[in-house]
Design a protein around this motif. Structure first.
Motif, PDB file in Angstrom:
ATOM      1  N   SER A 156      -0.396  -3.427   7.731  1.00  0.00           N
ATOM      2  CA  SER A 156       0.269  -3.117   9.009  1.00  0.00           C
ATOM      3  C   SER A 156       1.784  -3.110   8.818  1.00  0.00           C
ATOM      4  CB  SER A 156      -0.148  -4.139  10.069  1.00  0.00           C
ATOM      5  OG  SER A 156      -0.023  -5.438   9.550  1.00  0.00           O
ATOM      6  N   GLU A 157       2.276  -3.932   7.875  1.00  0.00           N
ATOM      7  CA  GLU A 157       3.717  -3.997   7.654  1.00  0.00           C
ATOM      8  C   GLU A 157       4.231  -2.763   6.923  1.00  0.00           C
ATOM      9  OE1 GLU A 157       1.610  -6.359   6.905  1.00  0.00           O
ATOM     10  OE2 GLU A 157       2.318  -8.323   7.600  1.00  0.00           O
ATOM     11  N   ARG A 158       3.487  -2.337   5.862  1.00  0.00           N
ATOM     12  CA  ARG A 158       4.019  -1.315   4.971  1.00  0.00           C
ATOM     13  C   ARG A 158       3.406   0.068   5.163  1.00  0.00           C
ATOM     14  NH1 ARG A 158       6.144  -3.482   0.185  1.00  0.00           N
ATOM     15  NH2 ARG A 158       6.708  -1.320  -0.177  1.00  0.00           N
ATOM     16  N   GLY A 159       2.328   0.138   5.955  1.00  0.00           N
ATOM     17  CA  GLY A 159       1.641   1.416   6.110  1.00  0.00           C
ATOM     18  C   GLY A 159       0.827   1.736   4.872  1.00  0.00           C
ATOM     19  N   VAL A 160       0.577   3.039   4.671  1.00  0.00           N
ATOM     20  CA  VAL A 160      -0.220   3.454   3.516  1.00  0.00           C
ATOM     21  C   VAL A 160       0.696   3.683   2.321  1.00  0.00           C
ATOM     22  CG1 VAL A 160      -1.793   5.228   2.641  1.00  0.00           C
ATOM     23  CG2 VAL A 160      -1.888   4.549   5.047  1.00  0.00           C
ATOM     24  N   ASP A 161       0.245   3.212   1.142  1.00  0.00           N
ATOM     25  CA  ASP A 161       0.992   3.452  -0.091  1.00  0.00           C
ATOM     26  C   ASP A 161       0.010   3.910  -1.163  1.00  0.00           C
ATOM     27  OD1 ASP A 161       3.731   3.311  -0.464  1.00  0.00           O
ATOM     28  OD2 ASP A 161       3.745   1.143  -0.037  1.00  0.00           O
ATOM     29  N   ILE A 162       0.394   4.961  -1.868  1.00  0.00           N
ATOM     30  CA  ILE A 162      -0.462   5.445  -2.965  1.00  0.00           C
ATOM     31  C   ILE A 162       0.380   5.517  -4.217  1.00  0.00           C
ATOM     32  CG2 ILE A 162      -1.914   7.343  -3.800  1.00  0.00           C
ATOM     33  CD1 ILE A 162      -2.345   8.145  -0.878  1.00  0.00           C
ATOM     34  N   PHE A 163      -0.094   4.854  -5.282  1.00  0.00           N
ATOM     35  CA  PHE A 163       0.629   4.926  -6.557  1.00  0.00           C
ATOM     36  C   PHE A 163      -0.341   4.616  -7.682  1.00  0.00           C
ATOM     37  CE2 PHE A 163       1.168   0.805  -4.554  1.00  0.00           C
ATOM     38  CZ  PHE A 163       0.804  -0.097  -5.545  1.00  0.00           C
ATOM     39  N   SER A 164       0.110   4.877  -8.904  1.00  0.00           N
ATOM     40  CA  SER A 164      -0.770   4.621 -10.047  1.00  0.00           C
ATOM     41  C   SER A 164      -0.796   3.131 -10.364  1.00  0.00           C
ATOM     42  CB  SER A 164      -0.259   5.387 -11.264  1.00  0.00           C
ATOM     43  OG  SER A 164      -0.875   4.894 -12.421  1.00  0.00           O
ATOM     44  N   SER A 165      -1.962   2.661 -10.810  1.00  0.00           N
ATOM     45  CA  SER A 165      -2.070   1.247 -11.155  1.00  0.00           C
ATOM     46  C   SER A 165      -1.246   0.925 -12.416  1.00  0.00           C
ATOM     47  CB  SER A 165      -3.529   0.856 -11.369  1.00  0.00           C
ATOM     48  OG  SER A 165      -4.108   1.696 -12.340  1.00  0.00           O
ATOM     49  N   HIS A 166      -0.760   1.978 -13.071  1.00  0.00           N
ATOM     50  CA  HIS A 166       0.105   1.803 -14.230  1.00  0.00           C
ATOM     51  C   HIS A 166       1.339   0.971 -13.849  1.00  0.00           C
ATOM     52  CE1 HIS A 166       1.575   2.307 -18.118  1.00  0.00           C
ATOM     53  NE2 HIS A 166       1.732   3.617 -18.191  1.00  0.00           N
ATOM     54  N   ARG A 167       1.755   1.122 -12.585  1.00  0.00           N
ATOM     55  CA  ARG A 167       2.970   0.428 -12.122  1.00  0.00           C
ATOM     56  C   ARG A 167       2.836  -1.088 -12.195  1.00  0.00           C
ATOM     57  NH1 ARG A 167       6.205   4.793 -12.056  1.00  0.00           N
ATOM     58  NH2 ARG A 167       5.414   6.423 -10.686  1.00  0.00           N
ATOM     59  N   PHE A 168       1.610  -1.588 -12.186  1.00  0.00           N
ATOM     60  CA  PHE A 168       1.413  -3.039 -12.210  1.00  0.00           C
ATOM     61  C   PHE A 168       1.509  -3.610 -13.625  1.00  0.00           C
ATOM     62  CE2 PHE A 168      -0.947  -2.680  -8.048  1.00  0.00           C
ATOM     63  CZ  PHE A 168      -0.035  -3.445  -7.341  1.00  0.00           C
ATOM     64  N   TYR A 169       1.667  -2.704 -14.612  1.00  0.00           N
ATOM     65  CA  TYR A 169       1.675  -3.193 -16.000  1.00  0.00           C
ATOM     66  C   TYR A 169       2.977  -2.774 -16.685  1.00  0.00           C
ATOM     67  CZ  TYR A 169      -3.244  -3.917 -15.115  1.00  0.00           C
ATOM     68  OH  TYR A 169      -4.415  -4.336 -14.571  1.00  0.00           O
ATOM     69  N   ASP A 170       3.538  -3.709 -17.427  1.00  0.00           N
ATOM     70  CA  ASP A 170       4.703  -3.336 -18.224  1.00  0.00           C
ATOM     71  C   ASP A 170       4.251  -2.834 -19.590  1.00  0.00           C
ATOM     72  OD1 ASP A 170       3.925  -5.486 -19.667  1.00  0.00           O
ATOM     73  OD2 ASP A 170       5.606  -6.777 -19.099  1.00  0.00           O
ATOM     74  N   GLU A 171       5.194  -2.569 -20.479  1.00  0.00           N
ATOM     75  CA  GLU A 171       4.815  -1.953 -21.755  1.00  0.00           C
ATOM     76  C   GLU A 171       3.992  -2.884 -22.640  1.00  0.00           C
ATOM     77  OE1 GLU A 171       9.255  -2.958 -22.255  1.00  0.00           O
ATOM     78  OE2 GLU A 171       7.852  -2.512 -20.647  1.00  0.00           O
ATOM     79  N   HIS A 172       4.006  -4.194 -22.370  1.00  0.00           N
ATOM     80  CA  HIS A 172       3.192  -5.128 -23.152  1.00  0.00           C
ATOM     81  C   HIS A 172       1.864  -5.416 -22.469  1.00  0.00           C
ATOM     82  CE1 HIS A 172       6.637  -5.595 -25.649  1.00  0.00           C
ATOM     83  NE2 HIS A 172       7.384  -5.992 -24.616  1.00  0.00           N
ATOM     84  N   HIS A 173       1.559  -4.610 -21.482  1.00  0.00           N
ATOM     85  CA  HIS A 173       0.320  -4.764 -20.729  1.00  0.00           C
ATOM     86  C   HIS A 173       0.260  -6.111 -20.000  1.00  0.00           C
ATOM     87  CE1 HIS A 173      -3.361  -2.639 -19.855  1.00  0.00           C
ATOM     88  NE2 HIS A 173      -3.988  -3.803 -19.822  1.00  0.00           N
ATOM     89  N   HIS A 174       1.422  -6.543 -19.518  1.00  0.00           N
ATOM     90  CA  HIS A 174       1.435  -7.743 -18.676  1.00  0.00           C
ATOM     91  C   HIS A 174       1.535  -7.324 -17.232  1.00  0.00           C
ATOM     92  CE1 HIS A 174       2.934  -9.710 -22.499  1.00  0.00           C
ATOM     93  NE2 HIS A 174       1.760 -10.265 -22.214  1.00  0.00           N
ATOM     94  N   VAL A 175       0.891  -8.079 -16.370  1.00  0.00           N
ATOM     95  CA  VAL A 175       0.884  -7.723 -14.956  1.00  0.00           C
ATOM     96  C   VAL A 175       2.248  -8.014 -14.341  1.00  0.00           C
ATOM     97  CG1 VAL A 175      -0.197  -8.185 -12.731  1.00  0.00           C
ATOM     98  CG2 VAL A 175      -1.582  -8.182 -14.818  1.00  0.00           C
ATOM     99  N   VAL A 176       2.786  -7.027 -13.635  1.00  0.00           N
ATOM    100  CA  VAL A 176       4.083  -7.224 -12.967  1.00  0.00           C
ATOM    101  C   VAL A 176       3.955  -6.813 -11.504  1.00  0.00           C
ATOM    102  CG1 VAL A 176       5.510  -6.894 -15.021  1.00  0.00           C
ATOM    103  CG2 VAL A 176       4.801  -4.902 -13.681  1.00  0.00           C
ATOM    104  N   GLU A 177       4.907  -7.239 -10.688  1.00  0.00           N
ATOM    105  CA  GLU A 177       4.932  -6.809  -9.289  1.00  0.00           C
ATOM    106  C   GLU A 177       5.482  -5.403  -9.216  1.00  0.00           C
ATOM    107  OE1 GLU A 177       7.089  -9.492  -6.820  1.00  0.00           O
ATOM    108  OE2 GLU A 177       5.812 -11.203  -7.376  1.00  0.00           O
TER     109      GLU A 177
END
Lengths: 343, 164
Positions: free
Chosen positions: A75-96
């Protein structure tokens, strides 16, 4: 760490046990080098496989992972569509990313920690889409064959599917529902083939564990629950709320049991399929993991043989579970629509 | 336990896609397949039924044929029997007729013979009378001479009068 088992599973399914050991062990060793201190954690590998995920991991390396689209609504941000790639950095660690954070496969708002409505195409949703597409393509072509071969003997795919369809119709649906079975036949056939295809696809190397996911089995069971109770006749409800032929003081107790029974039926359906498929995957992966736990080719060779055997059983289980789910659904519908003329 | 806490997204997707799948497959797959299977079963059933019917018809036809044949045989026997009876009756009749004719002819013949016989006897009597008279006449004439001559005359006349 999950790469060795995925590779080995691929190899296994191609029945290339030798290739499995020559490929996966060096890979595993290489990865242990890079992570150094971290020992092989079979539990993590196995649970990770049977769970849903926002990425589809086939093998390690640059091209081995398919990053699936994330679709979130809050409800705060509405709809967001993006690739799940964004959650990972180059070392395959989970990032915000962009104010969202990923924790245990659930997406939360980074600032408030509130869960968002996650409509992402996860691995299982992708499997679901593949399963549905495959079902439509295969079964529509079978239906077309019936039109083409009208008045002739069945051929090709049609002759493969016909006995299965006849089995479901004549051995599962007809005896349990009775003469008005035709109304429920499309649902039950769809249910049967959805579970069967889902189970078999799930056994493919690298595939997601669709029918071993409790969300999927629960939705199927809820459909059955709705159909059963909406088609329930007066006799069905009469038996639940005021069971005939039972002494009066016992009737409220029976009613309680029967009402609980309405809900335990779909729950048993949910849990049976979920457990049967997930347990099968866990057993397979545990046996494969033995090779990495003991770091021994000999153990791997033996466990591969056992895995081969278990896999054959899994093929059987795939059919049996589809049969059982459909059978019980037909049974419940049959019980709800049965005409009682004995009182 | 993450296994038991799936994302809501999957539940929603599964519900929507499975519902669509049921609708789509019902229309595009199950309806034509089930209808064709039913049609085929019915056509097989009707083929079996008509085969059975043909068999029964065949049997009744055969029974009919046999009945007809039996009737024809009986008819033939009856006709033969009747013919035989008629023939023997005709034969009897002819025999009696012939016998009667023969009897009548014999009787007629006998009557004719009797009449002829009577006529002949009458004739003989007349002749005898005539000869007797002639002899008597001649005797009477000779008697006038002597006994010896008379006797010789009688004998001469007797010789002359051979009953011809």
């Amino acid at each position: 760490m999950k790469k060795p088992f995925l590779t080995s599973k691929t190899a296994f399914f191609a029945l290339l046990a030798v290739a499995f050991f020559t490929l996966s062990i060096p890979n595993f060793a290489a990865e242990s080098d890079s992570t150094q201190t971290k020992p092989f954690d079979a539990n993590e590998v196995i649970i990770h496989h049977v769970l849903d995920d926002h990425v589809w991991h086939f093998w390690d390396g640059h091209y081995g992972t398919l990053y699936l689209p994330v679709i979130v609504y809050s409800s705060e941000r509405g709809v967001d569509i993006f690739s799940s790639h964004r959650f990972y950095d180059e070392h395959h660690h989970v990032v915000e990313y962009n104010g969202y954070k990923l924790e245990h496969n659930h997406i939360y708002l980074a600032d408030s920690g509130k869960a968002v409505l996650d409509l992402s195409i996860t691995k299982n949703v992708a499997m679901l889409l593949i399963n549905a597409t495959l079902l439509v393509v295969v079964l529509v072509s079978v239906a077309r064959a019936y039109k083409k071969n009208a008045g002739k003997a069945p051929s090709g795919l049609q002759s493969f599917f016909e006995p299965i369809i006849l089995f479901v119709r004549d051995e599962v649906v007809k005896p349990n529902i009775g003469h008005h079975y035709e109304k429920y036949l499309p649902y039950l056939l769809t249910l049967f083939f959805f579970i069967l295809f889902g189970n078999l696809l799930g056994l493919l190397p690298g595939a997601g564990n669709l029918t071993g996911n409790i969300a999927v089995t629960a939705v199927l069971a809820i459909f059955t629950f709705l159909i059963t109770n909406f088609s329930g006749n007066a006799a069905y409800w009469g038996h639940i709320f005021w069971t005939p032929g039972v002494p009066l003081p016992l009737r409220p107790i029976i009613m309680l049991v029967e009402v609980v029974g309405i809900f335990t039926k779909p729950i048993s359906l949910t849990v049976r399929l979920f457990v049967a498929i997930t347990a099968g995957h866990i057993v397979l992966l545990s046996l494969i993991s033995l090779a990495f736990i003991f770091q021994s080719i000999a153990v791997g060779a033996v466990s591969s043989l056992i895995v081969l055997f278990i896999n054959l059983i899994e093929l059987l289980v795939a059919g049996i579970q589809a049969y059982v789910f459909t059978l019980f659904t037909a049974l419940y519908i049959g019980m709800a629509t049965e005409e009682h003329d004995h009182h | 336990m993450e296994l038991l806490t799936p994302g809501t997204g999957l539940i929603i997707w599964q519900a929507i896609i499975f519902l669509l799948l049921v609708l789509l497959l019902s229309r595009l797959a199950w309806k034509p397949i089930v209808a064709s299977l039913k049609e085929r079963e019915q056509s097989i059933q009707s083929a079996l039924d008509s085969a059975e019917k043909a068999k029964i018809e065949m049997a009744s036809l055969k029974a009919d044929n046999e009945k007809l044949l039996k009737e024809a045989r009986e008819e033939r026997d009856k006709i033969l029997r009747a013919a035989r009876e008629a023939a023997s009756r005709l034969q009897d009749q002819a025999q009696t007729e012939a016998k009667r004719t023969a009897d009548k002819m014999i009787e007629d013949a006998k009557a004719v013979i009797n009449t002829e016989k009577a006529a002949a006897i009458r004739d003989v009597k007349e002749q005898v009378a005539i000869f007797s008279l002639a002899i008597a006449e001649k005797l009477v004439r000779k008697n006038l001479a002597d006994d010896k001559a008379q006797k010789a005359l009688v004998e001469t006349f007797l010789k002359e009068t051979k009953l011809n």
